[in-house]
Design a protein around this motif. Structure first.
Motif, mmCIF file in Angstrom:
data_model
loop_
_atom_site.group_PDB
_atom_site.id
_atom_site.type_symbol
_atom_site.label_atom_id
_atom_site.label_comp_id
_atom_site.label_asym_id
_atom_site.label_seq_id
_atom_site.Cartn_x
_atom_site.Cartn_y
_atom_site.Cartn_z
ATOM 1 N N THR A 101 0.805 -2.761 9.182
ATOM 2 C CA THR A 101 0.154 -1.468 8.946
ATOM 3 C C THR A 101 1.079 -0.302 9.275
ATOM 4 O O THR A 101 0.699 0.858 9.104
ATOM 5 C CB THR A 101 -1.117 -1.347 9.807
ATOM 6 N N ARG A 161 0.799 -1.226 0.000
ATOM 7 C CA ARG A 161 0.000 0.000 0.000
ATOM 8 C C ARG A 161 0.836 1.283 0.000
ATOM 9 O O ARG A 161 0.274 2.382 0.041
ATOM 10 C CB ARG A 161 -1.019 0.028 1.151
ATOM 11 N N TYR A 203 0.022 3.260 7.601
ATOM 12 C CA TYR A 203 -0.957 3.920 8.473
ATOM 13 C C TYR A 203 -0.361 4.474 9.763
ATOM 14 O O TYR A 203 -0.941 5.351 10.375
ATOM 15 C CB TYR A 203 -2.077 2.932 8.832
ATOM 16 N N TRP A 235 -9.204 0.543 6.501
ATOM 17 C CA TRP A 235 -9.243 -0.263 5.274
ATOM 18 C C TRP A 235 -10.583 -0.141 4.555
ATOM 19 O O TRP A 235 -10.638 0.035 3.343
ATOM 20 C CB TRP A 235 -8.992 -1.730 5.624
ATOM 21 N N THR A 236 -11.666 -0.264 5.301
ATOM 22 C CA THR A 236 -12.983 -0.334 4.664
ATOM 23 C C THR A 236 -13.483 1.021 4.189
ATOM 24 O O THR A 236 -14.367 1.086 3.332
ATOM 25 C CB THR A 236 -14.013 -0.957 5.618
ATOM 26 N N ASP A 249 -11.392 3.296 2.908
ATOM 27 C CA ASP A 249 -10.389 3.821 1.967
ATOM 28 C C ASP A 249 -9.800 5.131 2.462
ATOM 29 O O ASP A 249 -9.642 6.103 1.705
ATOM 30 C CB ASP A 249 -11.000 4.007 0.571
ATOM 31 N N VAL A 269 -7.953 -0.191 12.412
ATOM 32 C CA VAL A 269 -7.366 -0.574 11.131
ATOM 33 C C VAL A 269 -8.446 -1.025 10.156
ATOM 34 O O VAL A 269 -8.430 -0.660 8.974
ATOM 35 C CB VAL A 269 -6.318 -1.685 11.337
ATOM 36 N N VAL A 270 -9.402 -1.813 10.621
ATOM 37 C CA VAL A 270 -10.501 -2.244 9.753
ATOM 38 C C VAL A 270 -11.255 -1.031 9.219
ATOM 39 O O VAL A 270 -11.630 -0.974 8.036
ATOM 40 C CB VAL A 270 -11.457 -3.187 10.517
#
Length: 210
Positions: free
Chosen positions: A66, A44, A70, A112-113, A115, A108-109
C-alpha cells in the motif's frame, strides 16, 4: 530465487509486457524449483496491465504493498502464492516483529472499500507528468526513460556533479549509483510531487546538468 518488479520498476519505470512475460515464463518452466517473487508495488498507480509470471514454478509469491498508492506509513502489503510458501511467510511473521497494527489494517480496508483513491485518476496523473517530462527532455536532446510509475531515469556524464548542479538550481534528484551495477551513471527524477507547470523548468535544469 528470482525477484521481478512487474510494473513501475524503480528507477527506470520498466514494465513486463505480454511478450516478455511469455519469454520469462518459458525460461522459468525449465527451472521449476526456483522461488519466484513478484513485486507489484505499482498496483493502483500504474496505467499498464499486469502480466504475471506466477504458476510455472513450484514456489511463488506475488506481493502488493500500500506504500505507493496510499502512503508508506501504512506499512501494509497483501501477498498470495503457493500454499507452502505462504505458510512459511506466515510462520516467519509469527516469530518476530512482523505483525502489522490492526488499526492500520482496518484503515487500509476502509480506504479500499470506500474507493478513497481513484486508481485510474492516479495512474493518469502520474503518467501524464512522467510522459511530459520525458518528452520535454527529448526536445532538449536528453535521453530519458520512464515507461510506467512515477520515476524517470536520465543518463548523465557524471552523477555527483549533475546532482550538485540540479540542487543548486533548486531541484533534488537521486544519484543513480544506488540503483545500478554495470550500467553507466544516471540520475533518477520523481514526478510524484512535481506540478505540470514545473516540467519545462525541470527539463531545462536537467539539460544543463546532464
Amino acid at each position: 530465487a528470482v525477484v521481478v518488479t512487474d510494473r513501475a520498476q524503480n528507477p527506470t519505470g520498466a514494465a513486463v509486457g505480454a511478450d516478455r512475460a511469455r519469454e520469462l515464463r518459458a525460461v522459468l518452466a525449465d527451472h521449476p524449483h526456483v522461488l519466484l517473487i513478484e513485486d507489484d508495488h505499482g498496483h493502483r498507480i500504474v496505467d499498464l496491465p499486469l502480466h504475471p509470471l506466477a504458476g510455472v514454478t513450484h514456489s511463488w509469491v506475488l506481493v502488493r504493498s500500500t506504500a505507493k498508492a496510499y502512503g508508506p506509513d501504512l506499512r501494509l502489503a497483501v501477498l498470495t502464492g503457493d500454499a507452502v510458501t505462504v505458510d512459511r511467510v506466515t510462520g516467519r511473521q509469527g516469530l518476530g516483529p512482523g505483525w502489522v497494527s490492526r488499526l492500520l489494517q482496518r484503515a487500509v480496508v476502509e480506504l479500499w472499500t470506500t474507493d478513497a483513491v481513484d486508481p485510474l485518476d492516479v495512474a493518469r496523473s502520474y503518467g501524464e507528468r512522467r510522459d511530459a517530462l520525458v518528452r520535454a527532455l527529448a526536445e532538449r536532446g536528453v535521453d530519458a526513460r520512464g515507461r510506467s510509475g512515477m520515476n524517470v531515469w536520465v543518463p548523465v556524464a557524471e552523477e555527483t556533479g549533475a546532482v550538485a548542479r540540479l540542487l543548486h538550481a533548486g531541484w533534488a534528484v537521486a544519484p543513480g549509483a544506488r540503483f545500478r551495477m554495470a550500467s553507466g551513471p544516471a540520475v533518477r527524477l520523481t514526478v510524484s510531487a512535481m506540478a505540470a507547470e514545473e516540467i519545462e523548468a525541470v527539463a531545462d535544469a536537467v539539460a544543463d546538468a546532464a
